[in-house]
Design an enzyme around this catalytic site. Structure first.
Site, PDB file in Angstrom:
ATOM      1  N   ASP A 178     -25.386  30.379  22.014  1.00 41.28           N
ATOM      2  CA  ASP A 178     -26.142  29.134  21.969  1.00 41.28           C
ATOM      3  C   ASP A 178     -25.147  27.966  21.869  1.00 41.28           C
ATOM      4  O   ASP A 178     -24.206  27.907  22.665  1.00 41.28           O
ATOM      5  CB  ASP A 178     -27.134  29.161  20.797  1.00 41.28           C
ATOM      6  CG  ASP A 178     -28.198  28.083  20.886  1.00 41.28           C
ATOM      7  OD1 ASP A 178     -29.185  28.276  21.615  1.00 41.28           O
ATOM      8  OD2 ASP A 178     -28.038  27.023  20.251  1.00 41.28           O
ATOM      9  N   TYR A 308     -27.721  17.996  20.077  1.00 40.41           N
ATOM     10  CA  TYR A 308     -28.302  17.999  21.419  1.00 40.41           C
ATOM     11  C   TYR A 308     -28.106  16.640  22.082  1.00 40.41           C
ATOM     12  O   TYR A 308     -27.788  16.558  23.280  1.00 40.41           O
ATOM     13  CB  TYR A 308     -29.790  18.356  21.350  1.00 40.41           C
ATOM     14  CG  TYR A 308     -30.038  19.832  21.246  1.00 40.41           C
ATOM     15  CD1 TYR A 308     -30.421  20.576  22.354  1.00 40.41           C
ATOM     16  CD2 TYR A 308     -29.879  20.503  20.033  1.00 40.41           C
ATOM     17  CE1 TYR A 308     -30.639  21.945  22.266  1.00 40.41           C
ATOM     18  CE2 TYR A 308     -30.092  21.863  19.932  1.00 40.41           C
ATOM     19  CZ  TYR A 308     -30.474  22.578  21.052  1.00 40.41           C
ATOM     20  OH  TYR A 308     -30.684  23.932  20.961  1.00 40.41           O
ATOM     21  N   HIS A 359     -32.096  36.393  21.934  1.00 44.84           N
ATOM     22  CA  HIS A 359     -31.155  35.280  21.849  1.00 44.84           C
ATOM     23  C   HIS A 359     -30.363  35.281  20.546  1.00 44.84           C
ATOM     24  O   HIS A 359     -29.227  34.826  20.512  1.00 44.84           O
ATOM     25  CB  HIS A 359     -31.934  33.977  21.992  1.00 44.84           C
ATOM     26  CG  HIS A 359     -31.079  32.766  22.156  1.00 44.84           C
ATOM     27  ND1 HIS A 359     -30.230  32.579  23.222  1.00 44.84           N
ATOM     28  CD2 HIS A 359     -30.930  31.657  21.374  1.00 44.84           C
ATOM     29  CE1 HIS A 359     -29.615  31.419  23.119  1.00 44.84           C
ATOM     30  NE2 HIS A 359     -30.008  30.846  21.996  1.00 44.84           N
TER      31      HIS A 359
END
Length: 390
Positions: A178, A308, A359
């Site tokens: 990630d 982000y 994930h």
């Protein structure tokens, strides 16, 4: 500052405030027979919150987390928290593991003993690692950056200072998934001379491939990826859009409501893990709540979302990565990369298709993950110096 031992102890004031908030939830309606298709399902969340209020024991979880050796040090005006467990073997290889979102350094909680003490888990002493697991700036027990600009590339530079200046390693290994995959790739791109190799469980969303205007130059596999990525972003990418554009707006609600925070995190843990729609197949209630608690007690859900924004607005381009790279792709993870694209952009020397897991790789399948890391880095142990300061 020099390395300082770190011990987690959340104040009673924070815990009492949390308890009060959990007893004063204003629940929204949910249309009948809609389940999880519109977001976190209300009856599931109400059940978990009931457990949170009446049975969950933070102090027991805190004691469990404090079994790890933890430290803090100040690098580039940020206090960096990290787990540092020494390997039990003749010459442990230093390995830094970088987590992502919406997890934390706890992504690697289960895998740390498998890597530091392989003999106790059926492995060989020669495969031991010194394991370093930092909290990314703005996550968990690392401090929240006061200034903008902390992106994957900047974090990679901080990790270099941690590993070389603070811990005294001349060269090391790195792994991540990630956000941690992005940080690890920038480590390899910016500081290849310091790395033996990198181990990745994903390479993020390949925007250049997803947005390619001319499909004629794409292979069949790349076209399939483009279609899958476009559909996934349209259906699942709302969280990413708001965190990349308006993280501050989001932060007010999630910082003020523990149930809102839980809903935000749980929906992704369910959607991205190999749980067949049932979180209980992969995570206990205590595991879920401890991950949520790391964000709550540190008030870092807003600063974590800022990553982000920074990665969308301030991240420099990433060129070809020459450092030897392993890709371990778990069966139920999101958007596995086309192999030919990966090999054009990274020096891929190991490619493993895992039979299960999603994930949250090291949380879901720690044994599979540990074995693949051991196997990949075994090659580099014969070419490294005999001793490290550590």
């Amino acid at each position: 500052m020099a390395l300082e031992p770190f011990h987690i102890h959340v104040s009673e004031e924070i815990l009492d405030d949390l308890k009060n908030r959990l007893h004063r939830v204003r629940w929204p309606d949910q249309p009948h027979n809609t389940g999880w298709d519109r977001g976190t399902e209300r009856s599931y969340l109400q059940s978990l919150v009931s457990y949170w209020k009446d049975q969950y024991d933070w102090r027991a979880q805190e004691a469990k987390l404090n079994r790890f050796s933890q430290f803090r040090t100040r690098i580039d005006e940020i206090d960096i928290h990290f787990v540092y467990e020494r390997g039990k073997g003749p010459n442990p290889l230093p390995l830094i593991l970088t987590h992502g979102w919406p997890d934390s350094y706890l992504r690697y909680e289960k895998i740390i003993p498998l890597l530091t003490d392989p003999v106790s888990y059926g492995g060989r002493a020669e495969d031991a690692f010194d394991v370093i697991v930092p909290s990314v700036p703005g996550f968990g027990f690392s401090s929240r950056p006061a200034r903008p600009g902390i992106n994957n590339s900047r974090v990679s530079d901080i990790w270099v200072k941690l590993m070389t200046e603070e811990l005294g390693y001349e060269k090391f290994a790195a792994a991540g998934g990630d956000i941690g995959s992005g940080v690890t790739r920038y480590l390899a791109a910016n500081h290849p001379e310091l790395l033996y190799g990198i181990h990745l469980t994903d390479i993020g969303i390949i925007r250049a491939l997803m947005n390619a205007a001319d499909e004629s130059g794409l292979s069949e596999e790349e076209r399939r990826y483009q279609q899958a990525a476009t559909a996934w972003v349209a259906q699942e990418g709302g969280y990413m859009s708001i965190q990349s554009t308006r993280p501050q707006t989001l932060a007010y609600g999630l910082s003020d409501s523990p149930v809102g925070l839980a809903s935000w995190i749980l929906e992704k843990l369910r959607a991205w893990s190999d749980c067949n729609g049932d979180l209980r197949q992969r995570f206990t209630e205590d595991e879920l709540l401890t991950h949520i608690m790391i964000y709550w007690v540190t008030n870092t859900v807003g600063s974590a979302a800022e990553m982000y924004y920074e990665n969308a607005h301030t991240l420099p381009p990433l060129g070809y990565i020459t450092v030897p790279t392993a890709l371990a792709l778990f069966k139920a993870d999101i958007l596995p990369p086309p192999r030919e694209w990966a090999t054009r952009h990274l020096n891929v020397t190991r490619w493993t298709s895992m039979p299960r897991g999603g994930h949250f790789t090291a949380m879901e399948e720690p044994e599979l993950m540990a074995e693949d890391i051991r196997a990949f880095f075994r090659t580099f142990r014969t070419i490294r110096p005999a001793q490290f300061h550590g």
